[in-house]
Design a protein around this motif. Structure first.
Motif, PDB file in Angstrom:
ATOM      1  N   ARG A 134       3.546  -0.595   9.156  1.00 37.82           N
ATOM      2  CA  ARG A 134       3.639   0.869   9.058  1.00 37.82           C
ATOM      3  C   ARG A 134       5.004   1.320   9.563  1.00 37.82           C
ATOM      4  N   GLU A 174       4.558   0.347   1.594  1.00 34.03           N
ATOM      5  CA  GLU A 174       4.750  -0.612   2.675  1.00 34.03           C
ATOM      6  C   GLU A 174       3.848  -1.832   2.471  1.00 34.03           C
ATOM      7  N   GLU A 208       1.138  -4.459   3.373  1.00 39.78           N
ATOM      8  CA  GLU A 208      -0.107  -4.290   4.115  1.00 39.78           C
ATOM      9  C   GLU A 208       0.032  -4.923   5.493  1.00 39.78           C
ATOM     10  N   GLN A 261       0.833  -1.204   0.000  1.00 43.51           N
ATOM     11  CA  GLN A 261       0.000   0.000   0.000  1.00 43.51           C
ATOM     12  C   GLN A 261       0.871   1.259   0.000  1.00 43.51           C
ATOM     13  N   THR A 265       1.569   4.850   1.526  1.00 43.33           N
ATOM     14  CA  THR A 265       1.272   5.478   2.827  1.00 43.33           C
ATOM     15  C   THR A 265       1.579   6.974   2.871  1.00 43.33           C
ATOM     16  N   ASP A 293      -3.080   2.612  11.345  1.00 41.14           N
ATOM     17  CA  ASP A 293      -3.386   3.936  10.815  1.00 41.14           C
ATOM     18  C   ASP A 293      -3.638   4.940  11.937  1.00 41.14           C
ATOM     19  N   GLN A 319      -4.376  -3.147  10.227  1.00 43.68           N
ATOM     20  CA  GLN A 319      -4.142  -1.931   9.456  1.00 43.68           C
ATOM     21  C   GLN A 319      -4.890  -0.731  10.039  1.00 43.68           C
TER      22      GLN A 319
END
Length: 447
Positions: free
Chosen positions: A326, A321, A323, A248, A250, A366, A362
């Motif tokens: 982070r 990154e 999934e 994904q 970011t 976030d 996830q």
């Protein structure tokens, strides 16, 4: 009544008269004696130049165009005199053509008859006769002073654009460039200012214009100066494409984060950011962060430009990154320092940062905020030195730190001021402090 004749005792009378005159001269010379005074830097005026110039030639003075003048006069006159009262002239008609020497004549019109003599040192000027020439030079602009804070100089135009210099060929050969020098100190709006002509040789040394002429006339030089306001705006970027499956996007990190732009007040008021369009950063099928060097100049609005023309290149990192992971970059200055010894202080590289990578749900990732959750424990670091110290992160359940990270810190002794005491007491106190410090340094340290 007895009458006296003028001729009675004539010899005695003549002797008395001569003695009185002699005595008067002695008194005058003692009270207001004749002497000499030297006056320096008296300019020499050259006359009858047309003898040379009418033939199409020019001349230059070899050496100084000033002389010293020695004036012989009584003290009263010498005290009243100044260099401005003295006129020194060199008459070209009296020039010795074989040597080029022209005698210097000195007069003091306001004190005519009141001085015995006045002589120039040196007694001659040396004149070199040459062919005349001309040189046309393009003018550049040089500024002196600093504009008002928050403003930057834009386009500067000199009027006229060229200057024609005439003079001896040997002098013209020394001229490499010409500039219009203008004072811009405190300027904050568009202006047209008077400028001074400056001539330079190939080494950048300023040349004298005493024996040169130009075509500028009474109008001289003027410079039209555009003054622009400055503003700092953030740089943002969009991306195009989709990362590889299981990865994904970011966000973007841009270095530098902002740019200094300049323009008119009206144009700057319309600009809040510089946006790099999506087509400039393609992240299609990316499995790792995409780094791209971008020139932001094409994305500036009309009427706006960079304050520094060479600052248009930025580095854009589109962060990709896996999934469920982070990465958070944290400034070292944001890390909490726990249990630091009172005798030590911490230092680190300016703008140093660490990179922390987390794994978990996830949605939870976030929302993760570690701004107050990162610390180092300095309890066991009691000596000065540079250490790699493990970082501790307080994170919520369901999230894990993928890899342990360390931070480089330098521990230094604090400089402690000694209180003012009597000499003997101060020495004794200093010894006790040194012993105490040495004892602390001997404590075990790990790192």
């Amino acid at each position: 009544m007895r009458k006296y004749k003028l001729t009675t005792n004539l010899g005695l009378k003549i002797t008395a008269f001569i003695f009185s005159v002699f005595l008067w001269l002695i008194v005058v010379n003692v009270d207001n004696p004749i002497g000499s005074s030297t006056f320096t830097d008296v300019p020499v005026t050259i006359v009858n130049e047309d003898i040379i110039t009418s033939a199409g030639d020019v001349y230059q003075v070899i050496g100084e165009e000033t002389v010293s003048v020695v004036v012989y006069a009584n003290r009263e006159v010498r005290q009243d005199l100044s260099a401005e009262d003295i006129i020194a002239t060199a008459d070209i008609s009296e020039m010795d053509t074989s040597t080029g020497l022209v005698p210097v004549t000195v007069t003091i019109p306001e004190y005519s008859g009141d001085y015995e003599s006045a002589e120039a040192v040196p007694r001659n000027l040396r004149i070199q006769r040459e062919k005349s020439g001309r040189k046309v030079l393009a003018l550049t602009v040089e500024t002196d002073g600093v504009q008002r804070d928050g403003y930057i100089l834009g386009e500067m135009t000199v009027h006229p654009e060229n200057v024609t210099i005439t003079g001896a060929e040997s002098l013209l050969e020394q001229i490499d460039r010409a500039a219009a020098k203008v004072d811009i100190d405190g300027i904050s709006r568009n202006k047209e200012l008077q400028a001074a002509l400056v001539l330079y040789d190939a080494n950048g040394n300023e040349l004298s214009q005493n024996q040169l002429k130009n075509n500028l006339g009474e109008d001289g030089l003027t410079v039209s100066i555009e003054v622009l306001q400055q503003k700092s705006v953030p740089i943002v970027a969009d991306v195009s494409g989709t990362p590889a499956e299981g990865y994904q996007y970011t966000g973007c990190v841009i270095e530098p984060e902002s740019a200094q732009i300049c323009g008119s007040d009206e144009n700057l008021s319309k600009v809040d950011e510089i946006r790099i369009p999506a087509e400039a950063i393609d992240i299609s099928n990316a499995e790792a962060s995409v780094e791209q060097t971008v020139d932001i100049t094409p994305y500036l609005p009309e009427g706006v430009e960079l304050a520094e023309t060479n600052s248009g290149t930025v580095k854009v990192t589109a962060q990709i990154e896996e999934e469920g992971t982070r990465t958070i970059n944290l400034l070292v200055s944001s890390i909490r320092m726990d249990n630091l010894s009172d005798l030590l202080q911490v230092s680190f590289e300016p703008d140093a940062e660490i990179s922390l990578q987390f794994r978990g749900d996830q949605e939870a990732l976030d929302m993760l905020d570690i701004s107050n959750a990162v610390s180092v424990d300095l309890r066991r670091y009691t000596r000065a030195g540079t250490y790699e110290i493990p970082v501790e992160v307080n994170i919520p359940d369901g999230i894990t730190l993928i890899s342990e990270e360390t931070v480089t810190l330098t521990l230094e002794k604090k400089v402690q001021e000694q209180p003012e005491q009597e000499h003997g007491t101060q020495e004794e106190s200093g010894t006790q402090n040194e012993t105490s410090d040495e004892g602390r340094e001997e404590e075990p340290a790990e790192g």
